[in-house]
Design a protein around this motif. Structure first.
Motif, PDB file in Angstrom:
ATOM      1  N   GLY A 211       0.707  -1.186  -0.245  1.00  0.00           N
ATOM      2  CA  GLY A 211      -0.102  -0.025   0.034  1.00  0.00           C
ATOM      3  C   GLY A 211       0.816   1.285   0.066  1.00  0.00           C
ATOM      4  O   GLY A 211       0.197   2.234   0.757  1.00  0.00           O
ATOM      5  N   HIS A 212       1.695   1.118  -0.476  1.00  0.00           N
ATOM      6  CA  HIS A 212       2.962   2.458  -0.434  1.00  0.00           C
ATOM      7  C   HIS A 212       2.725   3.239  -2.071  1.00  0.00           C
ATOM      8  O   HIS A 212       3.542   2.989  -2.866  1.00  0.00           O
ATOM      9  CB  HIS A 212       4.325   2.170  -0.151  1.00  0.00           C
ATOM     10  CG  HIS A 212       4.422   1.271   0.916  1.00  0.00           C
ATOM     11  ND1 HIS A 212       3.867   1.443   2.154  1.00  0.00           N
ATOM     12  CD2 HIS A 212       5.145  -0.088   1.347  1.00  0.00           C
ATOM     13  CE1 HIS A 212       4.042   0.811   3.289  1.00  0.00           C
ATOM     14  NE2 HIS A 212       4.861  -0.206   2.831  1.00  0.00           N
ATOM     15  N   ALA A 213       2.062   4.091  -2.270  1.00  0.00           N
ATOM     16  CA  ALA A 213       1.683   4.916  -3.211  1.00  0.00           C
ATOM     17  C   ALA A 213       2.734   5.565  -3.603  1.00  0.00           C
ATOM     18  O   ALA A 213       3.311   6.004  -4.808  1.00  0.00           O
ATOM     19  CB  ALA A 213       0.289   5.663  -3.024  1.00  0.00           C
ATOM     20  N   GLU A 214       3.219   6.448  -2.523  1.00  0.00           N
ATOM     21  CA  GLU A 214       4.550   7.277  -3.043  1.00  0.00           C
ATOM     22  C   GLU A 214       5.685   6.637  -3.541  1.00  0.00           C
ATOM     23  O   GLU A 214       6.156   7.154  -4.834  1.00  0.00           O
ATOM     24  CB  GLU A 214       5.010   8.047  -1.863  1.00  0.00           C
ATOM     25  CG  GLU A 214       5.765   9.275  -1.925  1.00  0.00           C
ATOM     26  CD  GLU A 214       6.120  10.077  -0.844  1.00  0.00           C
ATOM     27  OE1 GLU A 214       7.243  10.957  -0.795  1.00  0.00           O
ATOM     28  OE2 GLU A 214       5.611   9.814   0.275  1.00  0.00           O
ATOM     29  N   THR A 215       6.092   5.508  -3.029  1.00  0.00           N
ATOM     30  CA  THR A 215       7.294   4.669  -3.437  1.00  0.00           C
ATOM     31  C   THR A 215       6.686   4.356  -4.819  1.00  0.00           C
ATOM     32  O   THR A 215       7.580   4.103  -5.826  1.00  0.00           O
ATOM     33  CB  THR A 215       7.483   3.679  -2.726  1.00  0.00           C
ATOM     34  OG1 THR A 215       7.691   4.068  -1.316  1.00  0.00           O
ATOM     35  CG2 THR A 215       8.593   2.704  -3.063  1.00  0.00           C
ATOM     36  N   ALA A 216       5.492   3.821  -4.971  1.00  0.00           N
ATOM     37  CA  ALA A 216       4.959   3.319  -6.296  1.00  0.00           C
ATOM     38  C   ALA A 216       4.923   4.225  -7.585  1.00  0.00           C
ATOM     39  O   ALA A 216       5.781   4.019  -8.692  1.00  0.00           O
ATOM     40  CB  ALA A 216       3.519   2.574  -6.299  1.00  0.00           C
ATOM     41  N   GLN A 217       4.841   5.434  -7.136  1.00  0.00           N
ATOM     42  CA  GLN A 217       4.999   6.562  -8.080  1.00  0.00           C
ATOM     43  C   GLN A 217       6.373   6.890  -8.554  1.00  0.00           C
ATOM     44  O   GLN A 217       6.710   7.033  -9.444  1.00  0.00           O
ATOM     45  CB  GLN A 217       4.381   7.799  -7.491  1.00  0.00           C
ATOM     46  CG  GLN A 217       4.350   8.933  -8.314  1.00  0.00           C
ATOM     47  CD  GLN A 217       3.370   8.949  -9.349  1.00  0.00           C
ATOM     48  OE1 GLN A 217       2.376   8.534  -9.300  1.00  0.00           O
ATOM     49  NE2 GLN A 217       4.002   8.946 -10.858  1.00  0.00           N
ATOM     50  N   ALA A 218       7.213   6.624  -7.489  1.00  0.00           N
ATOM     51  CA  ALA A 218       8.599   6.991  -7.811  1.00  0.00           C
ATOM     52  C   ALA A 218       9.433   5.761  -8.532  1.00  0.00           C
ATOM     53  O   ALA A 218       9.937   6.099  -9.438  1.00  0.00           O
ATOM     54  CB  ALA A 218       9.570   7.102  -6.420  1.00  0.00           C
ATOM     55  N   LEU A 219       8.913   4.695  -8.515  1.00  0.00           N
ATOM     56  CA  LEU A 219       9.311   3.769  -9.072  1.00  0.00           C
ATOM     57  C   LEU A 219       8.769   3.548 -10.518  1.00  0.00           C
ATOM     58  O   LEU A 219       9.742   3.181 -11.505  1.00  0.00           O
ATOM     59  CB  LEU A 219       8.906   2.238  -8.346  1.00  0.00           C
ATOM     60  CG  LEU A 219       9.489   1.834  -7.270  1.00  0.00           C
ATOM     61  CD1 LEU A 219       8.901   0.763  -6.429  1.00  0.00           C
ATOM     62  CD2 LEU A 219      10.982   1.364  -7.504  1.00  0.00           C
ATOM     63  N   ILE A 220       7.507   3.975 -10.690  1.00  0.00           N
ATOM     64  CA  ILE A 220       7.071   4.037 -11.985  1.00  0.00           C
ATOM     65  C   ILE A 220       7.734   5.183 -13.043  1.00  0.00           C
ATOM     66  O   ILE A 220       7.796   5.120 -14.038  1.00  0.00           O
ATOM     67  CB  ILE A 220       5.476   4.361 -12.089  1.00  0.00           C
ATOM     68  CG1 ILE A 220       4.727   3.101 -11.614  1.00  0.00           C
ATOM     69  CG2 ILE A 220       4.794   4.775 -13.284  1.00  0.00           C
ATOM     70  CD1 ILE A 220       3.412   3.495 -11.125  1.00  0.00           C
ATOM     71  N   GLU A 221       8.118   6.434 -12.249  1.00  0.00           N
ATOM     72  CA  GLU A 221       8.686   7.508 -12.664  1.00  0.00           C
ATOM     73  C   GLU A 221      10.049   7.013 -13.137  1.00  0.00           C
ATOM     74  O   GLU A 221      10.624   7.660 -14.249  1.00  0.00           O
ATOM     75  CB  GLU A 221       8.685   8.526 -12.081  1.00  0.00           C
ATOM     76  CG  GLU A 221       7.545   9.144 -11.725  1.00  0.00           C
ATOM     77  CD  GLU A 221       7.281  10.413 -10.854  1.00  0.00           C
ATOM     78  OE1 GLU A 221       8.432  10.859 -10.209  1.00  0.00           O
ATOM     79  OE2 GLU A 221       6.374  10.992 -10.701  1.00  0.00           O
ATOM     80  N   ALA A 222      10.566   6.068 -12.651  1.00  0.00           N
ATOM     81  CA  ALA A 222      11.944   5.506 -12.911  1.00  0.00           C
ATOM     82  C   ALA A 222      11.963   4.520 -13.760  1.00  0.00           C
ATOM     83  O   ALA A 222      13.029   3.920 -14.256  1.00  0.00           O
ATOM     84  CB  ALA A 222      12.722   4.983 -11.631  1.00  0.00           C
ATOM     85  N   GLY A 223      10.661   3.935 -14.479  1.00  0.00           N
ATOM     86  CA  GLY A 223      10.551   3.130 -15.601  1.00  0.00           C
ATOM     87  C   GLY A 223      10.143   1.868 -15.130  1.00  0.00           C
ATOM     88  O   GLY A 223      10.291   0.729 -15.994  1.00  0.00           O
TER      89      GLY A 223
END
Length: 468
Positions: free
Chosen positions: A81-93
């Motif tokens: 349930g970690h949305a902020e980390t998920a966003q950072a990972l998606i932005e990193a590809g």
């Protein structure tokens, strides 16, 4: 050895040690072979160590690297349930639809947990809502199966062992949904186990239904909203359902919401008003239901006795953005028992027309009532309120008025010394729009003292306007 230390530092969120180990040559893509095996980036994602994840990525970590079971960092962030980390990972590809060996994608994992924030991030990133898990279930199937389930009992069933003692804890997750934790320990206290889930399944099901074009009956959606009104931190499920219904713009749904507005149940009236407030409004600002909604809301402004419903009526009148609602807005805000919030300033600014001469009304006892003057005076008063949010929104409302009067300019100039730099930025913008050179002091103050992106953007806009 460095790799085991790197994994442990990532797990614990020790950014300083992570930086030191990376600088010393530790490879972030080597699976730790210590007591706990895994990739450092996966550990950081599983425990929501956003800064550590960023450092690992900058240090060469493969955002799509896999550890045991085909688990990748994004899957761990979704499962927990970690949305902020998920966003950072998606932005990193990170690959948003990559499945682990069990067939679970980040979206199926997030749907199962009830992680509303992660689901939103994944949907915005284009996650495939039709991709099945190993059981042949879509994310929507999973979310719907969990709607209405007694979460605490379900979690106890998953980890329950005879003779163990269990404790249930509840708090809010970062996305506003309720986070339920069931923790247990063996009779001798040597073994412990914990499991968590979020109460976001109803909101997730609603988002996925909308994304998939599934038409869910109004009654079913309303039941979801009412059931979660007091469980979410800021009524997240309530507003997701209201927004979903508001986008339908069909006659059947509108009639259903109209009936809710006159229900004997106050909570149903509140939801009906919140959902109908922006019903059918297009992205271009067209309001096809205005001439039906405005009379309904104006009548409720005079007949409604429940304070919470009345606050929804006030916000809804503001959403209509029609100056004909000004008398009702003034009436609601002016009631002795009314508690002032930023909604008052927003609604009043939205219905106050730009032309001072546009609104006149017959005053009690004869004569003419200057509704525009009353509205402006009240908005100016709110710009001096003790609450920052009220001052900020009132100042924004004054700045956005088409009119240019000495009273408006002085009210804006008075806010240039405000302790809230958001408010200062809006005041400066309003003065700049009127080519008042006093805006420069506010612009310089915001740019020199604020690290808030929005406030700085508004100040830069004011500077360009003033110099243009």
């Amino acid at each position: 050895m460095h790799e085991e230390q790197l994994y442990r530092a990532a797990l614990n969120g020790d950014l300083e040690t992570v930086d030191q180990l990376l600088a010393a040559g530790a490879d972030p893509n080597v699976v730790s072979q210590g007591e706990e095996e895994g990739l450092p980036l996966c550990a950081a994602a599983a425990w929501d160590r956003v800064a550590v994840a960023g450092a690992l990525l900058a240090g060469g970590a493969d955002v799509n690297g896999q550890e045991g079971g085909g688990w990748r960092a994004l899957a761990w962030a979704a499962a927990n349930g970690h949305a902020e980390t998920a966003q950072a990972l998606i932005e990193a590809g990170a690959e948003v639809d990559a499945a682990n060996d069990d067939g679970d994608t980040p979206l199926t994992l997030a749907a199962r947990r009830g992680a509303l924030g992660v689901v939103r991030v994944l949907l915005e990133a284009g996650a495939d809502i039709e991709k099945f898990d190993a059981d042949g279930d879509t994310p929507l199937d999973i979310a719907v199966d969990w709607v209405g389930v007694h979460l605490e009992s379900a979690l106890l069933d998953q980890i329950g062992q005879e003779g163990w003692e269990y404790v249930v804890a509840r708090q809010y997750a970062k996305d506003g949904t309720e986070l339920v934790t069931v923790a247990g320990q063996s009779p001798d206290g040597e073994q412990r186990e914990q499991i968590q889930a979020q109460r976001g399944h109803a909101a997730i099901a609603t988002l996925l239904e909308e994304a998939d074009g599934v038409y869910t009956p109004v009654e079913q959606l309303v039941a979801r909203a009412l059931a979660h009104r007091d469980t979410d931190e800021d009524a997240e499920t309530w507003w997701i359902v209201a927004d979903t219904l508001g986008k339908r713009a069909d006659e059947e749904t509108y009639e259903a919401l109209s009936r809710l507005c006159v229900s004997e149940d106050a909570r149903e009236r509140e939801f009906g008003v919140d959902a109908i407030a922006q019903y059918g409004i297009t992205e271009e600002g067209d309001k096809p239901y205005l001439e039906r909604t405005l009379p309904l809301l104006r009548k409720m402004a005079t007949t409604e006795g429940n304070p919470q419903v009345l606050r929804s009526v006030l916000a809804a009148l503001g959403h209509q953005g029609d100056h004909r609602a000004l008398p009702q807005v003034l009436d609601i805000i002016g009631r002795p028992e009314h508690r002032r919030t930023m909604t008052d300033a927003i609604a009043l600014a939205d219905v106050l027309p730009g032309d001072p001469g546009l609104l006149r009304a017959e005053a009690e006892g004869g004569g003419e009532r200057d509704l525009w003057g009353e509205g402006l005076a009240l908005l100016v008063e709110m710009s001096r309120d003790d609450e920052e949010e009220v001052r900020d929104w009132a100042t924004t409302g004054i700045a956005n008025l088409d009119a240019d009067t000495p009273e408006i300019r002085e009210a804006l100039a008075a806010r240039l010394d405000d302790g809230d730099l958001h408010t200062v930025a809006e005041a400066a913008r309003g003065l700049a729009l009127r080519k008042d050179d006093r805006a420069r002091a506010g612009i310089e103050r915001v740019l020199a003292g604020s690290d808030d992106d929005y406030a700085r953007e508004v100040a830069e806009e004011a500077r360009r306007t003033l110099e243009g």
